[in-house]
Design an enzyme around this catalytic site. Structure first.
Site, PDB file in Angstrom:
ATOM      1  N   PHE A   1       8.077   2.489  -1.017  1.00  8.45           N
ATOM      2  CA  PHE A   1       8.816   2.433   0.428  1.00  8.45           C
ATOM      3  C   PHE A   1       9.318   4.139   0.352  1.00  8.45           C
ATOM      4  O   PHE A   1      10.197   4.309   1.391  1.00  8.45           O
ATOM      5  CB  PHE A   1       9.564   1.422   0.277  1.00  8.45           C
ATOM      6  CG  PHE A   1       9.879   0.423   0.479  1.00  8.45           C
ATOM      7  CD1 PHE A   1       9.470  -0.271   1.919  1.00  8.45           C
ATOM      8  CD2 PHE A   1      10.019  -1.104  -0.191  1.00  8.45           C
ATOM      9  CE1 PHE A   1       9.131  -1.768   2.103  1.00  8.45           C
ATOM     10  CE2 PHE A   1       9.023  -2.494  -0.379  1.00  8.45           C
ATOM     11  CZ  PHE A   1       9.175  -1.956   1.349  1.00  8.45           C
TER      12      PHE A   1
ATOM     13  N   TYR B   1       1.650   4.852   1.855  1.00  4.62           N
ATOM     14  CA  TYR B   1       2.297   5.407   2.479  1.00  4.62           C
ATOM     15  C   TYR B   1       0.610   5.996   2.993  1.00  4.62           C
ATOM     16  O   TYR B   1      -0.111   6.824   2.027  1.00  4.62           O
ATOM     17  CB  TYR B   1       2.878   6.311   3.126  1.00  4.62           C
ATOM     18  CG  TYR B   1       4.384   6.034   3.370  1.00  4.62           C
ATOM     19  CD1 TYR B   1       4.333   4.437   4.312  1.00  4.62           C
ATOM     20  CD2 TYR B   1       5.035   5.999   2.507  1.00  4.62           C
ATOM     21  CE1 TYR B   1       6.002   3.546   3.740  1.00  4.62           C
ATOM     22  CE2 TYR B   1       6.990   5.663   2.244  1.00  4.62           C
ATOM     23  CZ  TYR B   1       6.477   4.450   3.185  1.00  4.62           C
ATOM     24  OH  TYR B   1       8.294   3.793   3.225  1.00  4.62           O
TER      25      TYR B   1
ATOM     26  N   ASP C   1       0.828  -1.887  -0.058  1.00  7.68           N
ATOM     27  CA  ASP C   1      -0.116  -0.200   0.059  1.00  7.68           C
ATOM     28  C   ASP C   1       0.887   0.938   0.357  1.00  7.68           C
ATOM     29  O   ASP C   1       1.720   1.189   1.110  1.00  7.68           O
ATOM     30  CB  ASP C   1      -0.718  -0.479   1.111  1.00  7.68           C
ATOM     31  CG  ASP C   1      -2.110  -0.689   0.728  1.00  7.68           C
ATOM     32  OD1 ASP C   1      -2.642  -0.942  -0.286  1.00  7.68           O
ATOM     33  OD2 ASP C   1      -2.654  -0.885   2.569  1.00  7.68           O
TER      34      ASP C   1
ATOM     35  N   HIS D   1       9.708  -9.120   4.809  1.00  3.08           N
ATOM     36  CA  HIS D   1       9.886  -8.010   4.212  1.00  3.08           C
ATOM     37  C   HIS D   1      10.705  -7.573   6.422  1.00  3.08           C
ATOM     38  O   HIS D   1      10.200  -7.546   6.995  1.00  3.08           O
ATOM     39  CB  HIS D   1       8.143  -7.564   5.250  1.00  3.08           C
ATOM     40  CG  HIS D   1       7.337  -6.187   4.975  1.00  3.08           C
ATOM     41  ND1 HIS D   1       7.751  -5.304   5.586  1.00  3.08           N
ATOM     42  CD2 HIS D   1       6.901  -6.041   4.244  1.00  3.08           C
ATOM     43  CE1 HIS D   1       7.404  -3.750   5.379  1.00  3.08           C
ATOM     44  NE2 HIS D   1       6.731  -4.643   3.735  1.00  3.08           N
TER      45      HIS D   1
END
Length: 228
Positions: free
Chosen positions: A81, A70, A68, A190
């Site tokens: 990221f 932020y 997703d 992750h």
């Protein structure tokens, strides 16, 4: 009004032309128009397709998959990221920088803007390209995943020797769409603080990426963000 008129880089517009004609795409567009009337949506409309606009189809060397955007103010700008300069570096990205330092001895940068990576051929692709402010996952299962899965499938079928960095269970599921005989798939957990110590730290994905690119006579990535 949020516009999902696919005003995107021409090589992507060409290879994705069939997607824009499928029933889910106008439904997705209408969903976003209605969302925009009632909520704040991230990233800004002109940044929704930033990953594609920074990294044309024929220049993709590496794919990093996020889930997703932020959902906090000023964070999302269309690259997974990544955050704009001046925005605090999120924990997962800080862990990415920590592994980069451990792997290639690159000093941790003072900012989290990954546009330099995108401009070198790293497709920084989120599975869902928009989100409602302060509501993680709010635009999942509205059509974006069909669109971004198609991007992965097209890259796999029409290109060769791309490195796919799949971090975390969600990203790892996408390996089903990738031909491992033509591409390099690197999987690990992750980089979030909840899981990074269980395999992300020490994965060596940055050096392995460059080793693979050089082996295939492709220019390696300059991962150092300190010069910008």
């Amino acid at each position: 009004m949020t516009q999902i008129n696919p005003d995107i880089e021409k090589s992507w517009k060409e290879v994705l032309s069939d997607e824009f004609q499928k029933p889910y795409f106008p439904m997705l567009k209408n969903f976003l128009i209605e969302e925009k009337k009632r909520f704040r949506i991230y990233p800004p409309g002109n940044r929704i397709f930033a990953a594609l606009n920074h990294t044309p189809f024929h220049k993709v060397k590496v794919v990093i998959l996020g889930q997703d955007p932020y959902h906090g103010p000023g964070q999302a700008h269309g690259l997974c990221f990544s955050v704009p300069k001046g925005v605090q570096i999120p924990p997962s990205l800080r862990n990415i920088f920590t592994e980069l330092k451990n792997d290639l001895n690159i000093p941790v940068p003072k900012h989290g803007n990954l546009e330099k990576w995108a401009n070198q051929g790293i497709l920084l692709l989120n599975a869902t390209l928009t989100v409602r402010a302060n509501q993680a996952g709010s635009h999942q299962k509205k059509g974006w995943e069909i669109f971004t899965d198609s991007i992965i499938k097209i890259l796999s079928s029409q290109r060769e020797n791309i490195v796919f960095l799949l971090w975390g269970n969600y990203a790892n599921q996408k390996s089903a769409f990738i031909d491992s005989n033509k591409h390099l798939i690197l999987n690990t957990v992750h980089p979030s603080p909840l899981s990074a110590s269980r395999g992300f730290f020490g994965c060596g994905h940055f050096s392995k990426t460059n080793d693979y690119l050089k082996y295939n006579n492709i220019a390696p990535i300059d991962w150092d963000l300190n010069s910008i």
